[in-house]
Design a protein around this motif. Structure first.
Motif, PDB file in Angstrom:
ATOM      1  N   GLU A   1      -4.398   9.831  20.925  1.00  0.00           N
ATOM      2  CA  GLU A   1      -5.014  11.125  20.649  1.00  0.00           C
ATOM      3  C   GLU A   1      -4.644  11.628  19.264  1.00  0.00           C
ATOM      4  N   LYS A   2      -3.466  11.233  18.820  1.00  0.00           N
ATOM      5  CA  LYS A   2      -2.989  11.759  17.538  1.00  0.00           C
ATOM      6  C   LYS A   2      -3.457  10.911  16.361  1.00  0.00           C
ATOM      7  N   THR A   3      -3.942   9.727  16.676  1.00  0.00           N
ATOM      8  CA  THR A   3      -4.291   8.821  15.588  1.00  0.00           C
ATOM      9  C   THR A   3      -5.783   8.871  15.292  1.00  0.00           C
ATOM     10  N   THR A   4      -6.127   9.146  14.044  1.00  0.00           N
ATOM     11  CA  THR A   4      -7.532   9.205  13.653  1.00  0.00           C
ATOM     12  C   THR A   4      -7.940   7.936  12.920  1.00  0.00           C
ATOM     13  N   LEU A   5      -9.226   7.706  12.894  1.00  0.00           N
ATOM     14  CA  LEU A   5      -9.739   6.543  12.177  1.00  0.00           C
ATOM     15  C   LEU A   5      -9.339   6.615  10.704  1.00  0.00           C
ATOM     16  N   THR A   6      -9.518   7.773  10.116  1.00  0.00           N
ATOM     17  CA  THR A   6      -9.225   7.927   8.691  1.00  0.00           C
ATOM     18  C   THR A   6      -7.777   7.586   8.370  1.00  0.00           C
ATOM     19  N   GLU A   7      -6.898   8.041   9.246  1.00  0.00           N
ATOM     20  CA  GLU A   7      -5.481   7.758   9.033  1.00  0.00           C
ATOM     21  C   GLU A   7      -5.233   6.252   8.922  1.00  0.00           C
ATOM     22  N   LEU A   8      -5.840   5.498   9.836  1.00  0.00           N
ATOM     23  CA  LEU A   8      -5.627   4.056   9.821  1.00  0.00           C
ATOM     24  C   LEU A   8      -6.313   3.391   8.637  1.00  0.00           C
ATOM     25  N   VAL A   9      -7.477   3.935   8.275  1.00  0.00           N
ATOM     26  CA  VAL A   9      -8.184   3.382   7.132  1.00  0.00           C
ATOM     27  C   VAL A   9      -7.354   3.578   5.864  1.00  0.00           C
ATOM     28  N   ARG A  10      -6.797   4.759   5.737  1.00  0.00           N
ATOM     29  CA  ARG A  10      -5.970   5.031   4.555  1.00  0.00           C
ATOM     30  C   ARG A  10      -4.809   4.054   4.484  1.00  0.00           C
ATOM     31  N   LYS A  11      -4.150   3.907   5.614  1.00  0.00           N
ATOM     32  CA  LYS A  11      -3.027   2.976   5.670  1.00  0.00           C
ATOM     33  C   LYS A  11      -3.487   1.551   5.363  1.00  0.00           C
ATOM     34  N   GLY A  12      -4.610   1.176   5.965  1.00  0.00           N
ATOM     35  CA  GLY A  12      -5.137  -0.168   5.748  1.00  0.00           C
ATOM     36  C   GLY A  12      -5.449  -0.429   4.288  1.00  0.00           C
ATOM     37  N   LYS A  13      -6.065   0.545   3.640  1.00  0.00           N
ATOM     38  CA  LYS A  13      -6.407   0.382   2.225  1.00  0.00           C
ATOM     39  C   LYS A  13      -5.153   0.338   1.369  1.00  0.00           C
ATOM     40  N   ALA A  14      -4.265   1.269   1.615  1.00  0.00           N
ATOM     41  CA  ALA A  14      -3.054   1.376   0.796  1.00  0.00           C
ATOM     42  C   ALA A  14      -2.239   0.091   0.839  1.00  0.00           C
ATOM     43  N   GLU A  15      -2.139  -0.489   2.026  1.00  0.00           N
ATOM     44  CA  GLU A  15      -1.265  -1.658   2.156  1.00  0.00           C
ATOM     45  C   GLU A  15      -2.055  -2.962   2.298  1.00  0.00           C
TER      46      GLU A  15
ATOM     47  N   LEU B   1      -3.952  -4.069   4.675  1.00  0.00           N
ATOM     48  CA  LEU B   1      -3.724  -4.675   5.988  1.00  0.00           C
ATOM     49  C   LEU B   1      -5.028  -5.243   6.523  1.00  0.00           C
ATOM     50  N   ARG B   2      -4.894  -6.145   7.488  1.00  0.00           N
ATOM     51  CA  ARG B   2      -6.104  -6.828   7.941  1.00  0.00           C
ATOM     52  C   ARG B   2      -6.750  -6.182   9.163  1.00  0.00           C
ATOM     53  N   LEU B   3      -8.050  -6.419   9.250  1.00  0.00           N
ATOM     54  CA  LEU B   3      -8.861  -5.936  10.357  1.00  0.00           C
ATOM     55  C   LEU B   3      -9.504  -7.150  11.016  1.00  0.00           C
ATOM     56  N   THR B   4      -9.095  -8.310  10.514  1.00  0.00           N
ATOM     57  CA  THR B   4      -9.675  -9.569  10.963  1.00  0.00           C
ATOM     58  C   THR B   4      -8.592 -10.652  10.901  1.00  0.00           C
ATOM     59  N   THR B   5      -8.881 -11.809  11.458  1.00  0.00           N
ATOM     60  CA  THR B   5      -7.843 -12.829  11.557  1.00  0.00           C
ATOM     61  C   THR B   5      -7.208 -13.162  10.204  1.00  0.00           C
ATOM     62  N   ASP B   6      -8.056 -13.416   9.249  1.00  0.00           N
ATOM     63  CA  ASP B   6      -7.521 -13.765   7.938  1.00  0.00           C
ATOM     64  C   ASP B   6      -8.076 -12.818   6.885  1.00  0.00           C
ATOM     65  N   GLY B   7      -7.328 -12.649   5.845  1.00  0.00           N
ATOM     66  CA  GLY B   7      -7.799 -11.798   4.763  1.00  0.00           C
ATOM     67  C   GLY B   7      -7.419 -10.359   4.982  1.00  0.00           C
TER      68      GLY B   7
ATOM     69  N   PRO C   1       0.758  -7.351   9.672  1.00  0.00           N
ATOM     70  CA  PRO C   1       0.316  -6.380  10.680  1.00  0.00           C
ATOM     71  C   PRO C   1      -1.124  -5.925  10.494  1.00  0.00           C
ATOM     72  N   CYS C   2      -1.666  -5.332  11.545  1.00  0.00           N
ATOM     73  CA  CYS C   2      -2.931  -4.620  11.451  1.00  0.00           C
ATOM     74  C   CYS C   2      -2.592  -3.149  11.193  1.00  0.00           C
ATOM     75  N   PRO C   3      -3.574  -2.344  10.848  1.00  0.00           N
ATOM     76  CA  PRO C   3      -3.264  -0.946  10.513  1.00  0.00           C
ATOM     77  C   PRO C   3      -2.625  -0.179  11.673  1.00  0.00           C
ATOM     78  N   LEU C   4      -2.875  -0.645  12.889  1.00  0.00           N
ATOM     79  CA  LEU C   4      -2.361   0.074  14.052  1.00  0.00           C
ATOM     80  C   LEU C   4      -1.021  -0.483  14.534  1.00  0.00           C
ATOM     81  N   HIS C   5      -0.599  -1.558  13.910  1.00  0.00           N
ATOM     82  CA  HIS C   5       0.559  -2.272  14.451  1.00  0.00           C
ATOM     83  C   HIS C   5       1.771  -1.398  14.772  1.00  0.00           C
ATOM     84  N   ASP C   6       2.207  -0.615  13.784  1.00  0.00           N
ATOM     85  CA  ASP C   6       3.445   0.150  13.969  1.00  0.00           C
ATOM     86  C   ASP C   6       3.355   1.089  15.163  1.00  0.00           C
TER      87      ASP C   6
END
Lengths: 153, 153
Positions: free
Chosen positions: A123-137, A139-145, B104-109
């Motif tokens: 409930e506390k986690t938003t899509l944007t939050e994860l996207v920001r984290k994903g972009k910043a670091e 991180l992957r959304l798929t097996t490779d890459g 990790p994936c963006p949600l991992h932690d």
DNA sequence: CCTATTTTGGATAAAAGAGTCTCAATAATG
DNA sequence: CATTATTGAGACTCTTTTATCCAAAATAGG
């Protein structure tokens, strides 16, 4: 499996959408290619999200799907409930129907706490939050890459 | 469904065993009747628990199954892992293979935290603890009827 | 040694989840 | 208006989970 495969795919696709330009309709084929998910299967799942009002779709050339709200206003719980249903976070750990404060099983209290922890996180986690984290670091959304390559070209 | 039906049945049966006299072999038919679980299905599940060393069995008249250790030394996690397997509490929320601190994936932690909460609860809770609570408050282990009626006659 | 009781293990069936395919409906573009 | 790109909806298949059934092995007791 805690979350169904449909749910997991729904989350990945929602994150992908949240990471793209808001307002733009993204073709499902595009997503299924990038995310390495079967096109037809993903289509089914996104139809559910559309029916639940989380996505809206547009047919024909230049069509596709997009989020109805901003990614910052969509919580993971919205997607999980839309796909796996509310039972996921209300069911009794021992499978007893009607288990609750009024007529509990021996595990009810502890299980309710645990479920609440899951619920709260989703409930506390938003899509944007994860996207920001994903972009910043990257991180992957798929097996490779990493995150980046999803949005090249 | 967070736990598989097999796992849920396994938990109920284990609680039933922990509530009965230690050392006594309980016939599976007896349990399946009391707990309202299909005899043949329950048999399969208990065979897994036997194979995992959580139960031991004895064939023939006066045979049945019993816990290998005292109920106070069996945690819920033992049963859950034996039936649903360790993946349940290690899998990635986005279904990505090899998701971990290194890749990790963006949600991992956040997901890891949530899984840990589940794990901790299952690890800290023993069969005996739940049996005591069940007896004290006459809580149910079956759709209808309290704890007591399971052990009448 | 025979019978009844019980677990074991394998075969099978039914239901649910995951995945594929096809065709219709909609809309943009030339 | 024809063509093409796209979602929508339904039928269908494959796999896994859930559930049933049956014969074989073990064992107690007469």
């Amino acid at each position: 499996m805690l979350l169904s495969k449909s749910c997991v795919y729904g989350l990945r696709a929602s994150l992908y959408l949240a990471a793209r330009e808001q307002g733009e309709f993204i073709p499902i084929r595009n997503m299924s290619d990038k995310l390495e998910i079967s096109f037809h299967f993903l289509t089914k799942i996104l139809q559910q999200l559309t029916a639940e009002g989380i996505l809206e779709s547009f047919k024909g050339p230049n069509g596709g799907v997009r989020l109805t709200r901003e990614g910052s206003e969509i919580q993971l719980i919205d997607i999980v409930l839309a796909i796996d249903g509310p039972q996921l976070l209300t069911e009794c750990a021992l499978g007893l129907p009607g288990c609750g404060v009024k007529n509990p099983c021996p595990l009810h209290d502890k299980w309710a706490e645990t479920r609440d922890a899951i619920h709260e996180m989703l409930e506390k986690t938003t899509l944007t939050e994860l996207v920001r984290k994903g972009k910043a670091e990257n991180l992957r959304l798929t097996t490779d890459g990493g995150f980046d390559i999803l949005f090249e070209n």
